[in-house]
Enzyme design. Sequence first.
Site, PDB file in Angstrom:
ATOM      1  N   ASP A  41       0.890  -1.050  -0.041  1.00  0.00           N
ATOM      2  CA  ASP A  41       0.112   0.089   0.050  1.00  0.00           C
ATOM      3  C   ASP A  41       0.804   1.270  -0.067  1.00  0.00           C
ATOM      4  O   ASP A  41       1.699   1.130   0.885  1.00  0.00           O
ATOM      5  CB  ASP A  41      -0.700  -0.231   0.932  1.00  0.00           C
ATOM      6  CG  ASP A  41      -1.406  -1.627   0.692  1.00  0.00           C
ATOM      7  OD1 ASP A  41      -1.385  -2.463   0.048  1.00  0.00           O
ATOM      8  OD2 ASP A  41      -1.973  -1.924   1.301  1.00  0.00           O
ATOM      9  N   THR A  42       0.725   2.163  -0.752  1.00  0.00           N
ATOM     10  CA  THR A  42       1.808   2.997  -1.439  1.00  0.00           C
ATOM     11  C   THR A  42       1.067   3.878  -2.712  1.00  0.00           C
ATOM     12  O   THR A  42       0.046   3.670  -3.323  1.00  0.00           O
ATOM     13  CB  THR A  42       2.585   1.960  -1.809  1.00  0.00           C
ATOM     14  OG1 THR A  42       3.528   1.148  -1.166  1.00  0.00           O
ATOM     15  CG2 THR A  42       4.038   2.701  -2.893  1.00  0.00           C
ATOM     16  N   ILE A  43       1.961   4.857  -3.202  1.00  0.00           N
ATOM     17  CA  ILE A  43       1.546   5.757  -4.151  1.00  0.00           C
ATOM     18  C   ILE A  43       2.555   5.720  -5.168  1.00  0.00           C
ATOM     19  O   ILE A  43       3.830   5.800  -4.831  1.00  0.00           O
ATOM     20  CB  ILE A  43       0.866   7.274  -3.926  1.00  0.00           C
ATOM     21  CG1 ILE A  43       2.365   8.135  -3.224  1.00  0.00           C
ATOM     22  CG2 ILE A  43      -0.174   6.980  -3.008  1.00  0.00           C
ATOM     23  CD1 ILE A  43       2.827   8.778  -4.251  1.00  0.00           C
TER      24      ILE A  43
ATOM     25  N   MET B  68       1.839  -0.019  -7.526  1.00  0.00           N
ATOM     26  CA  MET B  68       2.060  -0.066  -6.144  1.00  0.00           C
ATOM     27  C   MET B  68       1.258  -1.460  -5.596  1.00  0.00           C
ATOM     28  O   MET B  68       0.787  -2.221  -6.371  1.00  0.00           O
ATOM     29  CB  MET B  68       0.887   0.782  -5.636  1.00  0.00           C
ATOM     30  CG  MET B  68       0.897   2.276  -6.365  1.00  0.00           C
ATOM     31  SD  MET B  68      -0.744   3.341  -6.140  1.00  0.00           S
ATOM     32  CE  MET B  68      -0.973   4.115  -7.881  1.00  0.00           C
TER      33      MET B  68
END
Length: 549
Positions: free
Chosen positions: A359-361, A441
């Site tokens: 979980d990340t952009i 992502m």
Amino acid sequence: MSLSADRVTGPEFVTRSDVLAPAAMAATSHPLATQIALEIMRQGGSAVDAAIAANAALGLMEPTGCGIGGDLFAIVWDAESGRLHGLNASGRSPRALSLEWFQDNGFERIPRYGPLPVSVPGAVDGWFELHGRFGRLPMKEVLAPAIRYAREGFPVTEVIAHYWAINAERLGEYPGFAEVFMPGGRAPAKGEIFRNPALADTYEKIAAGGRDAFYRGEIARTIAAYMQANGGFLSYEDLATHSSDWVEPVSASYRGYDIWQLPPNTQGIAGLQILQVLEGYDIAGMGFGSADYMHLFIEAKKLAFEDRARFYADPDFMDVSVAKLISDEYAATRRSLIDLGKAAASYPHGDPAVLRDGDTIYLTVADAEGNMVSLIQSNYRGMGSGMTPPGLGFVLQDRGEMFSLQPGHPNAFAPGKRPFTTIIPGFVTKDGKPWLSFGVMGGGMQPQGHAQVLVNMIDFGMEPQAAGDAPRMRHDGSSEPTDERMTDGGVVRLEQGFAPEAIAELERRGHRVEVRNDGGYGGYQAIRRDDGAWVGASESRKDGHAAGY
């Protein structure tokens, strides 16, 4: 995934057309962040200025995936010099915490949330390293749009609202979290206006005082005091001594394309290892979604992730060279272990030491001068540790969870050490020229996603939007850096859209298959350089948007 079967062009799974523009392009996971990136470039800013502005906006608008409490990695194509630059802006573990402390207190692994997995947040230093080398506009102008939205508010988008509610349920107990991220005692719903004046204040201090305002001033002292008061180990000294590293990107060739990643402590070379194994087969002849291709991909992933679990770490602590792990010779030895007709329950990790030396952009931006930025930024586990220092408006990351507590492991916890990290920006060149800036992502899905979208483009001839919209597969095993080796073959998870006969054949070969859209297949953005134009893509799994001018 056949959401657009009535489209007159492209495969049935494509949700929309590629975005085309002659001068500049931005692709991010939030439409407003994309518009901010374009606004900055229209004001004379560089691609790096635009990327920083978009990242700052995403820290506000998509706190479920990023924020200045986390780390950052970037690959930059500098058009003037005609070369790539890599930045590792990840933080290190607290110097006052040790492996022995965890052992003495009965920990078998580092907790997911709370004060113990917190490491130094590297993103802000990363912004200023990028800006110092490639920026054009003053940082006050770069951060101004995010500050404005933080004070005036913005409507929360659908997918972000979904994950915000999940994170609030997990993290609401941690000191300071609810005050910032649960107005009225709950997470904001889709369409509700959210404001974060504390983050606006923090951004203003950073814009005026530079990176030292974050790492050596009032912000650092607030973080340190909060951590000390709540059972943490992160100190003012840890923050004050932090620095980012410019690193050389590493590459492997795949069918004439040079695929670029950053070296460990990231997992980027896992994607290279997957592709190098696949290059020995006629993937194009097998066809997208075929059982033969899917079987090979899954087995190649298993091989790469066994090496990932054994070898990847802070480069100062690795006991093998990256060059050996991504060499063609090593790929051949790993490829030979695959049985084309049967799934393996387990593979041994490789032994690169037997080879000769050799979980990340996610967001991407391209400007009118031809500069391109591939940037990824994360708190880990969505909104991070839950630890939210007072008056600052952001959560501290929990990336330290990724350390192993196994003595002697390259990724074993040590004071002042960078943990293994999952976030990876990607880049592709062809004949020495930029071809694609891209990223996917999603934790361990990232190298799997990188390899799949590149196979979709290079082997199956898909355009950037189609390559991202195509249904994906994900192999989940136990070969995580902090876990034991995989011994049961793991589970193959498929998005809807694969043919039933291909799924049945995978099961016949011994794969355990689950078909479910669980949100764990990543989120993709890409910009490709075509003849005189930019081609942008932003997939439908997130709230994202690609746009240009």
